[in-house]
Design a protein around this motif. Structure first.
Motif, PDB file in Angstrom:
ATOM      1  N   ALA A 170       2.896  -9.060  46.775  1.00 34.81           N
ATOM      2  CA  ALA A 170       1.671  -9.206  47.549  1.00 34.81           C
ATOM      3  C   ALA A 170       1.918  -9.721  48.960  1.00 34.81           C
ATOM      4  CB  ALA A 170       0.712 -10.157  46.827  1.00 34.81           C
ATOM      5  N   ALA A 171       3.148 -10.114  49.257  1.00 34.32           N
ATOM      6  CA  ALA A 171       3.447 -10.684  50.569  1.00 34.32           C
ATOM      7  C   ALA A 171       3.551  -9.594  51.621  1.00 34.32           C
ATOM      8  CB  ALA A 171       4.740 -11.481  50.500  1.00 34.32           C
ATOM      9  N   ALA A 172       3.031  -9.881  52.793  1.00 37.30           N
ATOM     10  CA  ALA A 172       3.122  -8.951  53.918  1.00 37.30           C
ATOM     11  C   ALA A 172       3.973  -9.582  55.012  1.00 37.30           C
ATOM     12  CB  ALA A 172       1.730  -8.632  54.461  1.00 37.30           C
ATOM     13  N   LEU A 173       4.807  -8.784  55.643  1.00 32.55           N
ATOM     14  CA  LEU A 173       5.647  -9.276  56.726  1.00 32.55           C
ATOM     15  C   LEU A 173       4.772  -9.765  57.867  1.00 32.55           C
ATOM     16  CD1 LEU A 173       8.760  -9.360  57.367  1.00 32.55           C
ATOM     17  CD2 LEU A 173       8.363  -7.304  58.735  1.00 32.55           C
ATOM     18  N   PRO A 215      13.752  -6.213  58.026  1.00 34.26           N
ATOM     19  CA  PRO A 215      13.192  -7.470  57.534  1.00 34.26           C
ATOM     20  C   PRO A 215      12.169  -7.259  56.425  1.00 34.26           C
ATOM     21  CG  PRO A 215      12.137  -6.887  59.602  1.00 34.26           C
ATOM     22  CD  PRO A 215      13.199  -5.854  59.356  1.00 34.26           C
ATOM     23  N   ALA A 216      12.177  -8.194  55.489  1.00 36.93           N
ATOM     24  CA  ALA A 216      11.228  -8.206  54.380  1.00 36.93           C
ATOM     25  C   ALA A 216      10.750  -9.636  54.183  1.00 36.93           C
ATOM     26  CB  ALA A 216      11.897  -7.690  53.103  1.00 36.93           C
ATOM     27  N   PRO A 217       9.509  -9.832  53.751  1.00 39.21           N
ATOM     28  CA  PRO A 217       8.996 -11.201  53.601  1.00 39.21           C
ATOM     29  C   PRO A 217       9.723 -11.955  52.496  1.00 39.21           C
ATOM     30  CG  PRO A 217       7.473  -9.614  52.660  1.00 39.21           C
ATOM     31  CD  PRO A 217       8.516  -8.810  53.375  1.00 39.21           C
ATOM     32  N   SER A 218      10.056 -13.199  52.741  1.00 40.35           N
ATOM     33  CA  SER A 218      10.686 -14.053  51.737  1.00 40.35           C
ATOM     34  C   SER A 218       9.996 -15.407  51.728  1.00 40.35           C
ATOM     35  CB  SER A 218      12.180 -14.236  52.025  1.00 40.35           C
ATOM     36  OG  SER A 218      12.387 -15.161  53.063  1.00 40.35           O
ATOM     37  N   ALA A 219       9.967 -16.021  50.566  1.00 43.92           N
ATOM     38  CA  ALA A 219       9.333 -17.327  50.447  1.00 43.92           C
ATOM     39  C   ALA A 219      10.142 -18.407  51.151  1.00 43.92           C
ATOM     40  CB  ALA A 219       9.155 -17.680  48.978  1.00 43.92           C
ATOM     41  N   HIS A 220      11.471 -18.340  51.020  1.00 44.18           N
ATOM     42  CA  HIS A 220      12.313 -19.351  51.642  1.00 44.18           C
ATOM     43  C   HIS A 220      12.172 -19.302  53.160  1.00 44.18           C
ATOM     44  CE1 HIS A 220      16.152 -21.379  52.794  1.00 44.18           C
ATOM     45  NE2 HIS A 220      15.892 -22.095  51.720  1.00 44.18           N
ATOM     46  N   GLY A 221      12.296 -18.115  53.749  1.00 35.69           N
ATOM     47  CA  GLY A 221      12.165 -17.985  55.197  1.00 35.69           C
ATOM     48  C   GLY A 221      10.791 -18.396  55.692  1.00 35.69           C
ATOM     49  N   THR A 222       9.748 -18.042  54.943  1.00 31.94           N
ATOM     50  CA  THR A 222       8.388 -18.393  55.342  1.00 31.94           C
ATOM     51  C   THR A 222       8.194 -19.899  55.355  1.00 31.94           C
ATOM     52  OG1 THR A 222       7.551 -16.307  54.422  1.00 31.94           O
ATOM     53  CG2 THR A 222       5.940 -18.065  54.793  1.00 31.94           C
ATOM     54  N   ALA A 223       8.696 -20.573  54.340  1.00 33.95           N
ATOM     55  CA  ALA A 223       8.574 -22.030  54.286  1.00 33.95           C
ATOM     56  C   ALA A 223       9.299 -22.680  55.453  1.00 33.95           C
ATOM     57  CB  ALA A 223       9.133 -22.552  52.968  1.00 33.95           C
ATOM     58  N   ILE A 224      10.521 -22.229  55.725  1.00 38.06           N
ATOM     59  CA  ILE A 224      11.286 -22.797  56.840  1.00 38.06           C
ATOM     60  C   ILE A 224      10.536 -22.579  58.150  1.00 38.06           C
ATOM     61  CG2 ILE A 224      13.442 -22.680  58.133  1.00 38.06           C
ATOM     62  CD1 ILE A 224      13.776 -23.849  55.354  1.00 38.06           C
ATOM     63  N   LEU A 244      12.420 -16.423  66.716  1.00 37.58           N
ATOM     64  CA  LEU A 244      13.256 -15.230  66.643  1.00 37.58           C
ATOM     65  C   LEU A 244      13.920 -15.279  65.267  1.00 37.58           C
ATOM     66  CD1 LEU A 244      13.808 -13.023  68.792  1.00 37.58           C
ATOM     67  CD2 LEU A 244      16.011 -14.128  69.201  1.00 37.58           C
ATOM     68  N   VAL A 245      13.558 -14.358  64.387  1.00 41.49           N
ATOM     69  CA  VAL A 245      13.951 -14.425  62.980  1.00 41.49           C
ATOM     70  C   VAL A 245      14.928 -13.306  62.646  1.00 41.49           C
ATOM     71  CG1 VAL A 245      13.124 -14.397  60.598  1.00 41.49           C
ATOM     72  CG2 VAL A 245      11.713 -15.424  62.399  1.00 41.49           C
ATOM     73  N   ALA A 246      16.074 -13.678  62.081  1.00 42.32           N
ATOM     74  CA  ALA A 246      17.048 -12.700  61.607  1.00 42.32           C
ATOM     75  C   ALA A 246      17.043 -12.714  60.091  1.00 42.32           C
ATOM     76  CB  ALA A 246      18.436 -13.039  62.143  1.00 42.32           C
ATOM     77  N   ASP A 247      16.608 -11.610  59.481  1.00 40.35           N
ATOM     78  CA  ASP A 247      16.622 -11.481  58.027  1.00 40.35           C
ATOM     79  C   ASP A 247      17.987 -10.929  57.626  1.00 40.35           C
ATOM     80  OD1 ASP A 247      16.357 -10.903  55.355  1.00 40.35           O
ATOM     81  OD2 ASP A 247      14.550  -9.679  55.567  1.00 40.35           O
ATOM     82  N   ILE A 248      18.815 -11.766  57.007  1.00 43.89           N
ATOM     83  CA  ILE A 248      20.162 -11.338  56.623  1.00 43.89           C
ATOM     84  C   ILE A 248      20.238 -10.938  55.150  1.00 43.89           C
ATOM     85  CG2 ILE A 248      21.293 -12.710  58.404  1.00 43.89           C
ATOM     86  CD1 ILE A 248      21.912 -14.780  56.164  1.00 43.89           C
ATOM     87  N   TYR A 249      19.081 -10.874  54.465  1.00 46.79           N
ATOM     88  CA  TYR A 249      19.052 -10.552  53.044  1.00 46.79           C
ATOM     89  C   TYR A 249      18.399  -9.213  52.744  1.00 46.79           C
ATOM     90  CZ  TYR A 249      20.474 -15.365  52.347  1.00 46.79           C
ATOM     91  OH  TYR A 249      21.154 -16.547  52.382  1.00 46.79           O
TER      92      TYR A 249
END
Length: 428
Positions: A170-173, A215-224, A244-249
Motif C-alpha cells: 500500500a506504500a507509495a513512493l 527507488p521503491a518505498p521502504s519503511a526503514h528509509g521512510t522512518a529515517i 537527496l535519497v539513494a535507494d541501494i536496495y
C-alpha cells in the motif's frame, strides 16, 4: 566464522529479528529485508527493553550468525560467503589499484573482466571480475590476491537495513523532483531504502535508484527521513530540509552492496551534498573505504550508525572508517541501548528508543535502535555545515560537540562519545 549450535540457531530464529541493519522493530526494505523477515521471528520492543543485558548480548551474537545463514540459504543463486564468512554478491570480485598488466594476468588465471568503472563524483577506479565456474568466492579471493600483489581484492559485500515488516504493497513512493543546486540551497543525503509518501515530509525530495527495482518505498528509509526532515506529527532534527535519497536496495536480494553504496556516495558528492547519513552495517570493504575517503576529501561529512548486533559483534562499517561520524543510541532516560553495536571509535549519542517515526502507511510507528539516532546527528550537523568545505568541517563538528550534552564520564567516553546530540528531538 564459528557456527552456532542447532539449539542456539533455534533460539535466535524464534526470539530475535534480523538486525544486520542498525535498527530494531521497524519494517524493512524489500528484497533482502523481506527475505529475512520470512525466516526470522520478532523480539518485541518490550522484550528488548526488559532483557537482561548479558543474555541479550548472547542472543544478538546467535542471531547475527543465524541471519547470515538464512539469507545465504534462500538466495544461493545471488549471494555467497567470502573468505571471512560475510555475505556478498555471488561470483564477483572487486579489484582496485591493479595495473593493466595485472588484470591481464588475472584473465590468464581464469578470471573474466565483467566491468570497469570510474565512479562519477569521487573518481574511484575499479574492475569487476567474475569468478571461474565451479570456484567458490572464498577461494577465488585468495587466489586473486596471489595473482595481483599490491592490488586490493575483495568481495562485493552486502550491507543491510532490514527488520520485521508488514506488507509494503500500500506504500507509495514519495513525490520526487530535482533538488535545486545553488549556493543558497543544499540537501541532506540519505543512503538507505527509498522513502514513502508521508504527511511529515513536506520538503523537497529527490530519489535515485542504485539497485534493481529502485527507488521503491521502504519503511526503514521512510522512518529515517522523517527523523531528519519531518514536520508535524514527527518533527525531525532539521524540519523541511531537502533530501537527496539513494535507494541501494530496491527489490534486489543482493542489493545494498558495496558498489551500490560507493556509487550513491559519488552521486551525492557530485551534487555538492554536505552531510550524508547511513544507518547500515556490514564488514570492511576496500572499495567502500576508498569511496568514503574520496567523498570526505571533497568535503562530505558522513554519519553512520554503529548497529544493533550488540557489543560482542565485529566492529560495524562504514561507522568504523576513519573520519566517519559514528553514532549510538540512548533511551528516554539517557541510558545507552544494550543492543547497540560497536565501532572502532564513537563520536555521538542521540535518542534511539522510546520514540516514534514516520511509517509507510502515513501514520507513525514506535522505533528503537541506533538507526534512528544517526539521522538526528545528521540533521543537527547540517545546521552548522550546509555546504561541503573540507576546511570548515572541523569547526562545524566543534560547534556540534558544543551543543552536545555530556553523559557518563566527564568528557568523551566509549559509551556516549562526545555526548548526547538532539536530546529533545524524539517524538514521544
Amino acid at each position: 566464522m564459528k557456527r552456532p549450535s542447532v539449539l542456539l540457531l533455534a533460539i535466535g530464529l524464534a526470539a530475535l529479528p534480523a538486525m544486520v541493519a542498525a535498527q530494531i522493530g521497524l519494517p524493512g526494505v524489500p528484497g533482502a529485508g523481506a527475505v529475512i523477515d520470512r525466516v526470522m521471528k520478532t523480539l518485541t520492543l518490550d522484550q528488548i527493553e526488559g532483557a537482561d543485558p548479558v543474555n541479550l548480548a548472547d542472543r544478538l551474537v546467535d542471531a547475527r550468525l543465524a541471519r547470515i545463514d538464512a539469507l545465504v540459504s534462500r538466495h544461493r543463486d545471488l549471494i555467497e560467503r567470502d573468505e571471512r564468512d560475510e555475505p556478498a554478491v555471488r561470483g564477483v570480485l572487486l579489484v582496485t589499484g591493479a595495473s593493466a598488466e595485472q588484470i591481464a594476468t588475472a584473465t590468464r588465471g581464469g578470471f573474466a573482466v565483467i566491468g570497469r568503472e570510474t565512479i562519477a563524483g569521487i573518481d574511484i577506479d575499479y574492475h569487476m571480475l567474475s569468478v571461474p565456474a565451479g570456484e567458490s568466492l572464498a577461494r577465488a579471493i585468495k587466489r586473486a590476491r596471489k595473482l595481483l600483489p599490491g592490488a586490493e581484492v575483495s568481495a562485493d559485500h552486502l550491507y543491510f537495513a532490514s527488520g520485521p515488516a508488514p506488507s509494503l504493497q500500500a506504500a507509495a513512493l514519495a513525490a520526487t523532483g530535482r533538488v535545486k543546486d545553488s549556493v543558497n540551497s543544499s540537501a541532506i543525503g540519505l543512503i538507505d531504502g527509498g522513502i514513502a509518501r508521508h504527511p511529515a515530509l513536506t520538503g523537497r525530495v529527490e530519489q535515485s535508484g542504485f539497485a534493481r527495482g529502485a527507488p521503491a518505498p521502504s519503511a526503514h528509509g521512510t522512518a529515517i527521513a522523517s527523523l531528519i526532515a519531518g514536520r508535524g506529527a514527527i518533527r525531525g532534527a532539521s524540519p523541511g530540509t531537502p533530501l537527496l535519497v539513494a535507494d541501494i536496495y530496491g527489490s534486489d536480494p543482493a542489493g545494498g552492496n558495496a558498489v551500490a553504496i560507493a556509487r550513491a556516495l559519488g552521486w551525492m558528492t557530485a551534487r555538492k551534498v554536505s552531510v550524508v547519513t547511513m544507518s547500515l552495517v556490514g564488514p570492511p570493504n576496500p572499495l567502500l573505504q576508498r569511496a568514503v575517503g574520496a567523498a570526505r576529501d571533497r568535503g562530505v561529512a558522513i554519519v553512520a550508525a554503529v548497529g544493533n548486533d550488540g557489543p560482542a559483534a565485529p566492529p560495524a562499517y562504514p561507522a568504523s572508517y576513519p573520519g566517519v561520524i559514528a553514532v549510538t543510541g540512548v533511551d528516554a532516560k539517557n541510558r545507552a541501548l544494550p543492543e547497540a553495536g560497536r565501532a572502532m571509535h564513537l563520536d555521538y549519542a542521540a535518542p534511539g528508543a522510546d520514540m516514534r517515526a514516520g511509517a509507510v502507511n502515513g501514520a507513525t510507528a514506535r522505533v528503537r535502535g541506533t538507526s534512528f539516532a544517526a539521522p538526528f546527528v545528521a540533521g543537527r550537523l547540517f545546521a552548522h555545515y550546509a555546504r561541503p568545505n573540507p576546511a570548515a568541517r572541523a569547526a562545524a563538528l566543534a560547534r556540534l560537540t558544543g551543543e552536545a550534552r555530556d553523559l557518563g564520564k566527564k568528557g568523551p567516553d566509549k559509551l556516549y562519545g562526545n555526548g548526547l546530540v538532539c536530546g529533545d528531538c524524539a517524538t514521544k
